[in-house]
Design an enzyme around this catalytic site. Structure first.
Site: not given
Ligand code: WQD
Length: 344
Positions: A126, A151, A155
């Site tokens: 990741s 998590y 990785k």
């Molecule tokens: C993306 C953006 C949130 C939800 C995570 C893991 C990473 C990977 C994928 C998985 C951020 C914003 C989110 C919401 C929001 N691994 N958001 N409101 O955090 O980049 O990555 O998932 O297996 O390791 O860390 O992805 O989709 O959670 O968030 O504003 O209700 O969307 O703050 O900026 P992230 P995400």
């Protein structure tokens, strides 16, 4: 004879799309999954897409005896794509041992099982290993930052384990793929992400909110140092990501001297959370209601990948843009609403 590829976690979100692409590319995937975060019905969905019901075994990789006994009868596996792992960042903070036990236990058991066999091994890593990169787009040789969560740590450490194994044993050829943010669903809308409970990730929350299954989306922070104040991510369509695994296998087949290598898998383009919402509205005709909330602990401000290495060495490049990511995610959400997979 079709080459057999063991796909651990093959009924999961990325796993199921990769199984489809393996079948399309003429491989014979053999899925093992403990169904802890996926549904057996995915096999029938894959059959509808490809005409092939994939070979499937319900096995927990942490059950070493059972896994080894199973593998005794699988002497002709040419490659492994190892997806099986827990992946909820927040849960890993609350229950670190659950994550270390499962994610390392399963990885080590698979690797040990292949100790006497020639194998091409593709690992799900990741972009989380970079933390907040100092230079954007971030390339594979950027420094690895201290992980924000157990998590993320699994990785990072898994990559170290794989490097050590490749260095000391001749029979493994290993590639780690560092995924950016996988989103979207298969064009058929027959497979996609099946989040359990309230989605923590952006796109599943967007589609569930728009379908009425959840309340309004909260945008976590609009005071970041970005053009519109919301975080920026490199969203990658899950079908493009699935194809990257096939490209990685072919690379290892063709480049027998490669022992270990690592690739960024993204589009190379950053979109902000607000841009993602706009793309969703534009492609679906919906009008998502959202509010602004506090920053989410541990979030990275902005990240997108330098994906030139994968283009150069894997001959792989993302082809699907943000509009198709949103369109397919929405088609999948509507399919779920109309079918019994909904409550899986
Ligand atoms: C993306 C953006 C949130 C939800 C995570 C893991 C990473 C990977 C994928 C998985 C951020 C914003 C989110 C919401 C929001 N691994 N958001 N409101 O955090 O980049 O990555 O998932 O297996 O390791 O860390 O992805 O989709 O959670 O968030 O504003 O209700 O969307 O703050 O900026 P992230 P995400």
């Amino acid at each position: 004879m079709k080459k057999k590829i063991l796909v651990t976690g093959g009924t999961g979100y990325i796993g199921s799309h990769t199984v489809v692409e393996l079948i399309n590319a003429g491989y014979h995937p053999v899925i093992i999954d403990n169904l802890s975060n996926s549904d057996i019905k995915v096999l029938e969905q894959i059959r509808q897409i490809t005409g092939v019901t994939p070979e499937f075994y319900e096995i927990d990789l942490c059950d070493k005896l059972r896994f080894n006994a199973f593998m005794e009868h699988q002497q002709d596996i040419a490659g492994v794509i190892h997806f099986a792992a827990f992946k909820a960042v927040g849960e890993s903070v609350e229950q670190p041992l659950k994550y270390y036990d499962n994610n390392f236990g399963s990885l080590i058991n698979v690797l040990q099982c292949f100790a006497q066999r020639q194998v091409a091994f593709v690992f799900s890593s990741s972009c989380t290993v970079y933390g907040q990169p100092d230079v954007l787009p971030v390339s594979e040789d950027a420094p690895i930052k201290k992980a924000e969560s157990p998590y993320g740590n699994t990785k990072q450490v898994a990559e170290e384990i794989l490097k050590d194994v490749a260095r000391t044993a001749d029979n493994y050829q290993i590639v780690s793929l560092r995924y950016f943010n996988p989103v979207g669903a298969h064009a058929s809308a027959l497979i996609g992400e099946l989040p359990r409970g309230v989605p923590q990730n952006l796109v599943p929350f967007i589609t569930q909110s728009a379908s009425g299954k959840r309340g309004p989306l909260t945008v976590f922070g609009r005071d970041y140092n970005t053009p519109d104040g919301s975080c920026i991510r490199d969203f990658i369509h899950v079908v493009d990501l699935a194809k990257a695994h096939v490209a990685a296998l072919k690379y290892l087949e063709e480049q027998k001297e490669v022992k270990y290598d690592v690739f960024n898998i993204g589009t190379g383009n950053g979109y902000s959370v607000l841009e993602a919402i706009n793309a969703f509205n534009k492609t679906t005709g919906e009008k998502l209601i959202f509010k602004t909330g506090e920053r989410r602990a541990g979030d990275i401000e902005k990240v997108w990948g330098d994906v030139s290495k994968a283009a150069r060495l894997l001959s792989w490049k993302a082809t699907l843009g943000i509009d198709e990511m949103m369109r397919s995610a929405w088609a999948w959400e509507k399919y779920l609403k109309a079918t019994e997979l909904q409550d899986a």
